[in-house]
Structures are given as C-alpha cells and as structure tokens.
Scaffold this motif. Structure first.
Motif: not given
Length: 233
Positions: A151, A155-156, A158-159, A161-162
């Motif tokens: 990512y 992602p845990k 930072n919502p 995150a891509q």
C-alpha cells in the motif's frame, strides 16, 4: 539456475498464533504437484519466525526493558529455525540439504528444494532470500505474508492508503526507509530491498494464505499482488 523460484515464506502465515497445520498441509500438496510435474523445477523456501519470534521477543522486553537489540534478533532467528525445520521435514522427499542457516556457507542444492531460515543479527529472512537468489541466479523473489498488496501507506493507520499493482524500487525504498530492526513490519525489508535493487531483481508481494494465487505466480499466470522492480512500472 533455470526454473528456480525463491520464496520468502513469512512467519505470519507459517505460525500466525500457532502453527497453521491446515495451511501447511495444503501448501505441501500444491508444491509437491508443481515439483513432480517437472523434475528440473527448484524452489528455495526461506522461513520467517511468526508468533514464536514475537512471543519470545515480547517476553524478553517484559523481563528487561533495556535489552540489547542483538539479543532480540537472536530470539527471532531461533524461531525461524524451528519453522524452517518443520518445512524441511514437510518436503524432505525433495530436500537433501540440511536446513540452511548461513546463506553464504557451503550448500549442495542437489535436490529440488532448499529450505533456509534466519542467519545472524542485522539480517532478516528477506535479506537471506535475496542472498540465496543472487547465489543461485534467481531473478524473482515471491514474498508471501498475510498482506495481499503493498500500500501507499499503512492501511491500518491511514484509511486513505491505496493498494499498488506495481512500484519501482526507488519509490518503494523511499516508503520503507533504509534501516531494519528486529520485528519491524514492512512488506519487504529495507536492507534486502537495497540489495535486490542493486541486483535488478523483482519481488512479488502477495498473500501467501491464498495458495491458488501462489501457484499462479509460480506457473506464470495472472495473479493478485504487487510487483516491486524497475521494469514493472
């Protein structure tokens, strides 16, 4: 070496909280089919530490707050040896070498499978995988963990995150930095990344629990994951 696959098998999927025997049985069956189809195929499996490493490192920190990082590293390394010995026993029919704990030492590699584990403080099993890939002329490392893709951020935390299908070594190394510490969680270790970039290798990061996806990578079919490497972007 033709037909060589180097797999960094994360401890998080070998022993997420305890040994995942169901997963290992299914992986064993799939790899045996792959190896028996073509006797020229070879696999190097480098095993991480997983729960045993985490449990013992956390226990040491609880016992002594100012514990030396090298001591923590050795605990993690010993955990990889337990996991590695299990995987070697699982594939003993194809593996004639003892468990490899020094990727720079004497290695026969006469069988179809070589199983390795942690080496020494300051080096993760990802780095061991790169050393072995370099030694036996492998250009692709399949990095299997409990993470399906790399990512843009954690992602845990930072919502926004891509997930990435591909990323260059330069961009990846900017994300993860240049230092590695025992227990550090990154898709692929920064020190190993520097070495892999220098050797012009590619790394595929994928969720190793999806065994069909792993076999798709091995067979060169379309797969779900992230490719790290200059030619992938």
């Amino acid at each position: 070496m033709n037909n060589l696959a180097v797999i960094s098998l994360g401890g998080s999927i070998i022993a997420p909280d305890k040994v995942d025997s169901t997963f290992l049985r299914q992986l064993n069956e799939a790899l045996r089919i792959y190896l028996k189809e073509d006797k020229s195929r070879k696999i190097i499996l480098v095993c991480g530490g997983g729960a045993p490493a985490r449990v013992y490192q956390e226990a040491m920190r609880a016992i002594q707050e100012d514990i030396d990082s090298e001591e923590l590293d050795w605990l993690g390394i010993r955990a990889t040896h337990i996991n590695g010995q299990l995987i070697k026993a699982m594939l003993s029919e194809f593996c004639t070498d003892n468990l490899i704990t020094d990727p720079t030492g004497h290695i026969n590699f006469r069988g179809q499978v070589l199983v390795a584990a942690g080496w020494k403080p300051g080096f993760s099993t990802d780095n061991d995988a790169v050393i072995l890939a370099e030694r036996f002329e492998g250009q692709l490392i399949i990095n299997l963990s409990n993470i399906a893709k790399v990512y843009t951020d954690d992602p845990k935390k930072n919502p926004d995150a891509q997930p990435l299908d591909a990323i260059s070594w330069a961009d990846y190394r900017t994300m993860v930095g240049n230092q590695w510490t025992p227990g550090k969680s990154t898709p692929f270790d920064p020190i190993a990344s520097k070495r892999a970039e220098k050797m012009h290798m590619k790394v595929v990061c994928a969720d190793g629990r999806n065994i069909q996806n792993t076999m798709d990578i091995l067979y060169g079919r379309p797969f779900f994951g992230t490719v790290i490497g200059e030619e992938s972007v």
